[in-house]
Design a protein around this motif. Structure first.
Motif, PDB file in Angstrom:
ATOM      1  N   LEU A  13       0.823  -1.203   0.000  1.00 49.60           N
ATOM      2  CA  LEU A  13       0.000   0.000   0.000  1.00 49.60           C
ATOM      3  C   LEU A  13       0.859   1.255   0.000  1.00 49.60           C
ATOM      4  CD1 LEU A  13      -2.327  -2.059   0.698  1.00 49.60           C
ATOM      5  CD2 LEU A  13      -3.340  -0.199   2.022  1.00 49.60           C
ATOM      6  N   ALA A  17       0.924   4.038  -2.855  1.00 54.21           N
ATOM      7  CA  ALA A  17       0.672   5.442  -2.532  1.00 54.21           C
ATOM      8  C   ALA A  17       1.696   6.355  -3.187  1.00 54.21           C
ATOM      9  CB  ALA A  17       0.679   5.637  -1.015  1.00 54.21           C
ATOM     10  N   ASN A 207       2.698   8.849   4.003  1.00 52.95           N
ATOM     11  CA  ASN A 207       2.943   7.407   4.080  1.00 52.95           C
ATOM     12  C   ASN A 207       3.513   6.998   5.434  1.00 52.95           C
ATOM     13  OD1 ASN A 207       1.975   6.422   1.698  1.00 52.95           O
ATOM     14  ND2 ASN A 207       3.922   6.465   0.614  1.00 52.95           N
ATOM     15  N   LEU A 210       0.397   6.557   7.387  1.00 59.86           N
ATOM     16  CA  LEU A 210      -0.383   5.431   6.869  1.00 59.86           C
ATOM     17  C   LEU A 210       0.252   4.094   7.240  1.00 59.86           C
ATOM     18  CD1 LEU A 210      -2.736   4.427   5.046  1.00 59.86           C
ATOM     19  CD2 LEU A 210      -1.161   4.602   3.098  1.00 59.86           C
ATOM     20  N   THR A 290      -4.868   3.479  -7.360  1.00 57.25           N
ATOM     21  CA  THR A 290      -4.306   3.098  -6.060  1.00 57.25           C
ATOM     22  C   THR A 290      -4.061   4.322  -5.181  1.00 57.25           C
ATOM     23  OG1 THR A 290      -2.076   3.099  -7.020  1.00 57.25           O
ATOM     24  CG2 THR A 290      -3.221   0.981  -6.890  1.00 57.25           C
ATOM     25  N   SER A 291      -3.519   5.375  -5.766  1.00 55.90           N
ATOM     26  CA  SER A 291      -3.225   6.579  -4.979  1.00 55.90           C
ATOM     27  C   SER A 291      -4.492   7.313  -4.567  1.00 55.90           C
ATOM     28  CB  SER A 291      -2.314   7.527  -5.774  1.00 55.90           C
ATOM     29  OG  SER A 291      -1.064   6.935  -6.017  1.00 55.90           O
ATOM     30  N   THR A 294      -5.388   5.512  -1.332  1.00 63.41           N
ATOM     31  CA  THR A 294      -4.494   5.631  -0.178  1.00 63.41           C
ATOM     32  C   THR A 294      -4.449   7.053   0.393  1.00 63.41           C
ATOM     33  OG1 THR A 294      -2.624   5.926  -1.697  1.00 63.41           O
ATOM     34  CG2 THR A 294      -3.005   3.714  -0.816  1.00 63.41           C
TER      35      THR A 294
END
Length: 406
Positions: A13, A17, A207, A210, A290-291, A294
């Motif tokens: 992930l 991101a 990140n 996250l 995907t981004s 995230t």
């Protein structure tokens, strides 16, 4: 091998991101403008990313909490705590709203490269249908998906994205000796803002928040530290290879200027045929999707930690945060603003915010009261200080370069 694959998740992930449309755009600009000569900057970025993300993952595993939650609990002075959490809240939440627009716009460019543009007007405002589709897809996955379901979806999307960009790089048939020469550092002055943007698009501040939160949800106990590190290193090296593949593709193209990430596909088509365009477009679409998931997810974890909310991904407050981020992303993406300047500025801003967040992380992973024997060792502190010093230097250099151009 099966056990390792089953443990893939948080690191994947994180890779998903940072390999968003911003990375595609910045790496494309680097390749078009400087050829292979900035590959060394990407290599250093991946190393710095591994160092900082390992601290974040270790914090999440041992403490069982996210980074913003740990900062909130460990800062005893109420004035300092409120100021720090406000700074984090503002930088991550507002920043992620801006990122979300770039993420959705990037996925839209991927779709438009394969299909066509679809727009409509409401009250004189022109909106892009694909923005609504991508935003709606991200909304649905987050609303219905548990963390385990998201992991499986992301593993599939990251593998698709990785194959797309790496296959395209192979199609360009680069001269290996020229590629290798790009890993030898050159002068900083000519591409300093691009170097900072490459660092900013790889070592993403949100990140760090996250990753700690995701690790705390997936694993518990110091016994899992080995697999956490292996999964992290594998995922980030894979992400680094994708970024390098994009630089290689851009260096092989015959375009002089990048207006958006889709321009890379158009530049490669005359040289390498429709297959290059198709692979780049699929990769860009996967990167954007995907981004776009995230970024709002990270913002929700930051708000949850800063405000001390209880409950997981299914809590109403948690959902409300990522819903707002997605809504703002769809809105700004739909307005049709050219994304390249915004994305480039966001990556530079990211490089400037990074030292502040990295210092907070460095401080928290040295708290023996929180991590005990798993706090930073002397070696980890020395390497961590080196990474922070590098990020501070690049940040100061960026400000100096911008002031000089005023």
């Amino acid at each position: 091998m099966r056990k390792f694959l089953n443990n893939l998740g948080p690191g994947i992930l994180v890779s998903a991101a940072f390999i968003g449309p911003g990375t595609v755009t910045i790496c494309s600009i680097a390749g078009v403008t400087f050829g292979y000569s900035l590959l060394w900057a990407l290599l250093i970025s991946i190393f710095a990313c591994i160092i900082l993300q390992e601290m974040s993952a270790r914090l999440g595993l041992i403490s069982g909490k996210g980074l913003s939650e740990c900062i909130r609990d460990e800062m005893k002075n109420p004035v300092v705590r409120i100021f720090t959490l406000f700074l984090i809240f503002s930088a991550i939440v507002i920043g992620n709203a801006a990122y979300e627009a770039g993420n959705i716009s990037g996925a839209v460019l991927g779709l438009e490269s394969v299909f066509f543009s679809v727009n409509f007007e409401i009250a004189g405002i022109k909106l892009n249908i694909w923005s609504l589709v991508i935003g709606g897809f991200a909304f649905t996955l987050l609303y219905l998906g548990s963390y385990k379901k998201l992991e499986k979806i992301f593993i599939g999307l990251v593998l698709l994205m990785s194959l797309s960009f790496i296959v395209t790089a192979v199609l360009t048939r680069p001269v290996i000796s020229e590629v290798l020469s790009g890993f030898v550092p050159g002068s900083l002055d000519s591409g300093i803002l691009t170097i900072i943007a490459l660092v900013g698009t790889t070592v993403v501040p949100y990140n760090l928040f996250l990753h700690a939160s995701l690790v705390s949800e997936k694993w518990q106990g110091a016994g899992n530290l080995g697999i956490v590190r292996k999964e992290l290193v594998f995922s980030l090296i894979l992400g680094g290879l994708v970024s390098m593949a994009i630089v290689v593709c851009a260096a092989a193209s015959q375009i002089d200027k990048i207006e958006n990430a889709a321009d890379l596909a158009l530049g490669l088509e005359p040289l390498f045929g429709n297959s290059a365009t198709l692979f780049i477009s699929i990769g860009l679409l996967a990167a954007g999707v995907t981004s776009s998931i995230t970024a709002p997810l990270a913002a929700a974890y930051v708000v949850k930690g800063c405000l001390g909310w209880k409950g997981g991904m299914q809590s109403k407050k948690f959902k409300a945060v990522w819903m707002i981020i997605i809504f703002l992303g769809i809105l700004f993406s739909s307005l049709g603003i050219k994304p390249v300047e915004i994305i480039q500025f966001a990556q530079i801003a990211n490089g400037l915010v990074l030292p502040i967040i990295a210092i907070f992380l460095f401080w928290i992973v040295n708290q023996g009261s929180l991590l005990g024997v798993h706090r930073n060792s002397l070696t980890q502190n020395l390497v961590g200080l080196l990474v922070i010093a590098l990020s501070v230097f690049l940040g100061i250099k960026s400000i100096y370069s911008v002031v000089q151009n005023l």
